[in-house]
Design an enzyme around this catalytic site. Structure first.
Site, PDB file in Angstrom:
ATOM      1  N   GLY A 101      86.123  40.528  26.480  1.00 51.62           N
ATOM      2  CA  GLY A 101      84.933  41.244  26.034  1.00 51.62           C
ATOM      3  C   GLY A 101      84.424  42.201  27.094  1.00 51.62           C
ATOM      4  N   ALA A 102      84.588  41.800  28.354  1.00 55.00           N
ATOM      5  CA  ALA A 102      84.076  42.649  29.436  1.00 55.00           C
ATOM      6  C   ALA A 102      84.824  43.983  29.484  1.00 55.00           C
ATOM      7  CB  ALA A 102      84.182  41.919  30.764  1.00 55.00           C
ATOM      8  N   GLY A 158      47.661  41.431  37.875  1.00 55.01           N
ATOM      9  CA  GLY A 158      47.258  41.242  36.489  1.00 55.01           C
ATOM     10  C   GLY A 158      48.177  41.976  35.538  1.00 55.01           C
ATOM     11  N   GLY A 159      47.660  42.209  34.332  1.00 56.70           N
ATOM     12  CA  GLY A 159      48.462  42.916  33.327  1.00 56.70           C
ATOM     13  C   GLY A 159      48.833  44.306  33.808  1.00 56.70           C
TER      14      GLY A 159
HETATM   15  C1  HXC Z   1      36.777  44.385  40.387  1.00 55.59           C
HETATM   16  C2  HXC Z   1      37.905  44.024  42.328  1.00 55.59           C
HETATM   17  C3  HXC Z   1      39.039  43.555  41.607  1.00 55.59           C
HETATM   18  C4  HXC Z   1      38.969  43.556  40.194  1.00 55.59           C
HETATM   19  C5  HXC Z   1      39.499  43.516  43.690  1.00 55.59           C
HETATM   20  N1  HXC Z   1      38.251  43.970  43.594  1.00 55.59           N
HETATM   21  N2  HXC Z   1      40.005  43.249  42.486  1.00 55.59           N
HETATM   22  N3  HXC Z   1      36.808  44.436  41.706  1.00 55.59           N
HETATM   23  N4  HXC Z   1      37.814  43.982  39.636  1.00 55.59           N
HETATM   24  N5  HXC Z   1      39.995  43.189  39.431  1.00 55.59           N
HETATM   25  C6  HXC Z   1      37.386  44.382  44.672  1.00 55.59           C
HETATM   26  C7  HXC Z   1      36.929  43.248  45.561  1.00 55.59           C
HETATM   27  O1  HXC Z   1      35.819  42.599  45.017  1.00 55.59           O
HETATM   28  C8  HXC Z   1      36.606  44.006  46.838  1.00 55.59           C
HETATM   29  O2  HXC Z   1      35.345  44.612  46.650  1.00 55.59           O
HETATM   30  C9  HXC Z   1      37.624  45.099  46.868  1.00 55.59           C
HETATM   31  O3  HXC Z   1      38.100  45.248  45.519  1.00 55.59           O
HETATM   32  C10 HXC Z   1      38.820  44.786  47.739  1.00 55.59           C
HETATM   33  O4  HXC Z   1      39.328  43.519  47.352  1.00 55.59           O
HETATM   34  P1  HXC Z   1      39.603  42.348  48.413  1.00 55.59           P
HETATM   35  O5  HXC Z   1      39.752  41.113  47.635  1.00 55.59           O
HETATM   36  O6  HXC Z   1      38.588  42.377  49.497  1.00 55.59           O
HETATM   37  O7  HXC Z   1      40.980  42.832  49.014  1.00 55.59           O
HETATM   38  P2  HXC Z   1      42.236  41.960  49.422  1.00 55.59           P
HETATM   39  O8  HXC Z   1      41.798  40.782  50.223  1.00 55.59           O
HETATM   40  O9  HXC Z   1      43.197  42.916  50.052  1.00 55.59           O
HETATM   41  O10 HXC Z   1      42.843  41.399  48.038  1.00 55.59           O
HETATM   42  C11 HXC Z   1      43.320  42.289  47.067  1.00 55.59           C
HETATM   43  C12 HXC Z   1      43.656  41.539  45.759  1.00 55.59           C
HETATM   44  C13 HXC Z   1      42.432  40.670  45.346  1.00 55.59           C
HETATM   45  C14 HXC Z   1      44.880  40.661  45.985  1.00 55.59           C
HETATM   46  C15 HXC Z   1      44.008  42.577  44.720  1.00 55.59           C
HETATM   47  O11 HXC Z   1      41.235  41.481  45.374  1.00 55.59           O
HETATM   48  C16 HXC Z   1      42.598  40.087  43.991  1.00 55.59           C
HETATM   49  O12 HXC Z   1      43.291  39.082  43.795  1.00 55.59           O
HETATM   50  N6  HXC Z   1      41.933  40.722  43.012  1.00 55.59           N
HETATM   51  C17 HXC Z   1      42.044  40.257  41.619  1.00 55.59           C
HETATM   52  C18 HXC Z   1      43.394  40.591  41.089  1.00 55.59           C
HETATM   53  C19 HXC Z   1      43.545  40.200  39.641  1.00 55.59           C
HETATM   54  O13 HXC Z   1      43.633  39.037  39.288  1.00 55.59           O
HETATM   55  N7  HXC Z   1      43.526  41.207  38.821  1.00 55.59           N
HETATM   56  C20 HXC Z   1      43.655  40.986  37.407  1.00 55.59           C
HETATM   57  C21 HXC Z   1      42.590  41.696  36.690  1.00 55.59           C
HETATM   58  S1  HXC Z   1      42.992  41.532  34.997  1.00 55.59           S
HETATM   59  P3  HXC Z   1      34.320  44.777  47.870  1.00 55.59           P
HETATM   60  O14 HXC Z   1      33.100  45.355  47.228  1.00 55.59           O
HETATM   61  O15 HXC Z   1      34.118  43.423  48.433  1.00 55.59           O
HETATM   62  O16 HXC Z   1      34.982  45.718  48.840  1.00 55.59           O
HETATM   63  C22 HXC Z   1      44.086  42.771  34.689  1.00 55.59           C
HETATM   64  C23 HXC Z   1      44.546  42.781  33.282  1.00 55.59           C
HETATM   65  C24 HXC Z   1      45.016  44.113  32.844  1.00 55.59           C
HETATM   66  O17 HXC Z   1      44.441  43.556  35.452  1.00 55.59           O
HETATM   67  C25 HXC Z   1      45.344  43.931  31.427  1.00 55.59           C
HETATM   68  C26 HXC Z   1      46.223  44.936  30.861  1.00 55.59           C
HETATM   69  C27 HXC Z   1      46.695  44.482  29.519  1.00 55.59           C
END
Ligand code: HXC
Length: 534
Positions: free
Chosen positions: A419-420, A182-183
């Protein structure tokens, strides 16, 4: 504040050691047990995936027994089963120098960032800024914690802002040891260096699931944001480590070339001149073929010129027509920028320009002298580069050198065209001293291109026979080669400070840097900031 003082404070707030400091709750909480349980849980979570826990990683990174954790139980709530926040923060030492560190704990809610994690990281960053010490982060996180919504997003906003505040003031190094999704990828992207590992390390703005939903594209985690992609294609990362141990080793080496903050002098070490280094420096000419179109490996040249042949290359797999990295000359850290004739003849393209520009800015921010080794035929011509924005992106390198005030020494090894030539640390762009080897070719362009423009009519007049025209072209090119493409004009114009025997290259660099040791780096004129081609 010294680590030992801090250790005192930490032990004072540890309720198990000072019972009177225990929060008033119905039942007394056994924090030592909580800590042990949390670590057991983390190990069970991480080890099967071939990953270390956050605390194991910190212990591997830092000097033995130097880690002092702060806010250990902040954000936890034993009643609900959460034993602490999803990030471990604290201070420690690397080769005896203080650093601030944080490591995300994937075993707690996927290492995600919410209110508590943001508060811990921001508090650590504030302390690092106050103490003017580097920050090293170990990332392993699902990004913003979805359940906390805007609270989580805003914490990222605050971390971005503070990372920018710290940028150029204290070194910031990010290690990606799991997902960085994500971000959240932008927090590391704003730091000075990013280190990824071959396995388990991913950075992407949107994960594979979202990509599939939005574009229909089926893509793996590695294809979307693996270590190889970011080290060889996107240029986001600066080093691809074999594993966590290798990543940590690289970070410790990297830090050995960086000062703790922008006010400190760059690190220097006791150096005793060695026969090996002298011999290597004397051999340097043999590594560069006389024919200016023949390739060679400039990394070998660098290794022959620096202390103990030790060169820490940065972004080795990306934009390979230019080489950047750190080394020491007579015990003092320097940044090296060198054209790489082994790749695309060492031409400057969009990626090479940005790679070198960022490095020059980094060296300048931390007062690390820059040594530029030039062997460049020019910016890479063609529609592909023009469409990719060579004007806008190539300008970044000009901007970086032109604004740099750190000591700069340039050596033209073989050719420097157009230029380089100007951009690669020429005197006119801001180098303090520039030297060339005796056979250096310096000109607006090569002989072939020049005679076709300058002597078009004369060549045509030698025709119509093609053979006669070629002979005339060759004669004119030879004349141009002898009269124009040599360093004489540059020396007479003061654009070069001397023609040096290649054997003396290392010595010349060392003497120049010694002279520049007390260079005044104050900036002229008040303005908010310049508006360069970011
Ligand atoms: C809450 C989350 C989470 C999230 C993972 N978990 N990402 N909980 N918010 N963003 C939790 C899962 O539910 C799980 O909980 C535990 O963390 C482990 O995740 P798994 O999916 O079981 O692990 P894995 O299979 O290894 O996959 C990891 C992962 C995947 C690739 C990171 O979880 C994933 O794609 N998560 C979302 C990533 C994403 O899109 N993030 C963007 C968020 S927005 P349990 O309870 O089951 O153990 C962002 C914006 C920031 O970040 C903005 C800044 C400007």
């Amino acid at each position: 504040m010294s680590i030992s003082t801090l250790r005192g404070i930490v032990s004072r707030v540890m309720p198990t050691r000072k019972p009177h400091a225990t929060p008033v709750t119905a039942t007394r909480v056994d924090y030592a047990k909580i800590a042990a349980t949390a670590e057991e849980k983390a190990a069970a979570f991480q080890h099967p995936k071939g990953k270390n826990t956050a605390r194991e990683r910190l212990n591997m990174l830092l000097d033995a027994d130097s880690f002092v954790e702060i806010g250990q139980f902040a954000g936890g709530n034993p009643a609900t089963g959460f034993l602490g926040a999803a990030v471990v923060t604290g201070f420690g030492e690397i080769a005896g120098r203080q650093v601030a560190v944080y490591a995300q704990d994937f075993s707690v809610r996927g290492g995600t960032l919410g209110r508590a994690e943001g508060q811990k990281i921001l508090a650590l960053m504030d302390k690092a800024l106050a103490m003017k010490i580097p920050i090293i982060s170990m990332l392993d996180s699902g990004g913003a914690r979805i359940q906390e919504g805007v609270i989580a997003l805003s914490q990222y906003g605050r971390i971005f802002k503070k990372t920018c505040e710290a940028s150029g003031l204290i070194p910031q190094i990010s290690m990606i040891l799991g997902p960085s999704a994500g971000g959240a990828v932008y927090a590391p992207a704003l730091t000075d260096f990013i280190i990824m590992t071959k396995e388990n390390s991913h950075m992407f703005v949107t994960g594979p699931e979202v990509v599939k939903a939005v574009t229909g594209e089926n893509v793996s985690m590695n294809e979307l944001g693996g270590g190889e992609l970011h080290n060889f294609q996107s240029g986001v990362a600066h080093y691809l480590a074999d594993d966590e141990v290798d990543a940590i080793d690289y970070v410790r080496s990297l830090l050995s070339y960086l000062p703790s903050n922008c006010d400190e002098l760059p690190p220097s070490y006791t150096y005793t001149p060695s026969v090996e280094d002298e011999k290597a420096a004397a051999e340097v000419q043999a590594l560069v073929p006389e024919d200016s179109r023949k390739p060679y490996d400039v990394v070998e040249v660098i290794e022959h010129l620096v202390d103990y042949g030790e060169f820490l290359e940065i972004s080795q797999g990306f934009a390979t027509s230019i080489v950047i990295g750190f080394a020491c000359i007579n015990g003092s850290a320097v940044g090296i920028v060198a054209d790489q004739p082994n790749h695309n003849a060492g031409t400057l393209d969009v990626d090479a320009s940005e790679k070198a520009a960022r490095f020059v800015r980094c060296c300048d921010a931390y007062g690390i002298p820059i040594v530029t080794l030039v062997d460049v035929p020019g910016y890479r011509p063609g529609t592909e580069q023009e469409q990719a924005g060579i004007i806008r992106r190539g300008a970044k390198l000009i901007y970086a050198y032109a604004n740099a005030t750190t000591p700069m020494v340039t050596i033209i090894l073989r050719k420097a065209y157009g230029g380089a030539y100007i951009v690669m640390g020429s005197k006119s762009i801001g180098a303090d001293f520039a030297f060339a080897w005796p056979d250096a070719e310096i000109a607006v362009m090569g002989a072939e291109g020049a005679v076709n423009i300058l002597h078009r009519r004369e060549i045509k007049a030698a025709g119509p026979n093609e053979k006669d025209m070629n002979q005339a072209r060759q004669r004119l090119a030879d004349e141009y080669q002898a009269n124009v493409i040599n360093p004489a004009l540059s020396v007479e114009e003061g654009e070069l400070d001397g023609i040096i025997d290649p054997v003396l290259t290392r010595q010349t660099i060392a003497e120049s840097l010694e002279i520049l040791r007390t260079k005044d780096r104050s900036h002229p004129g008040p303005k908010r900031h310049s508006n360069g081609p970011l």
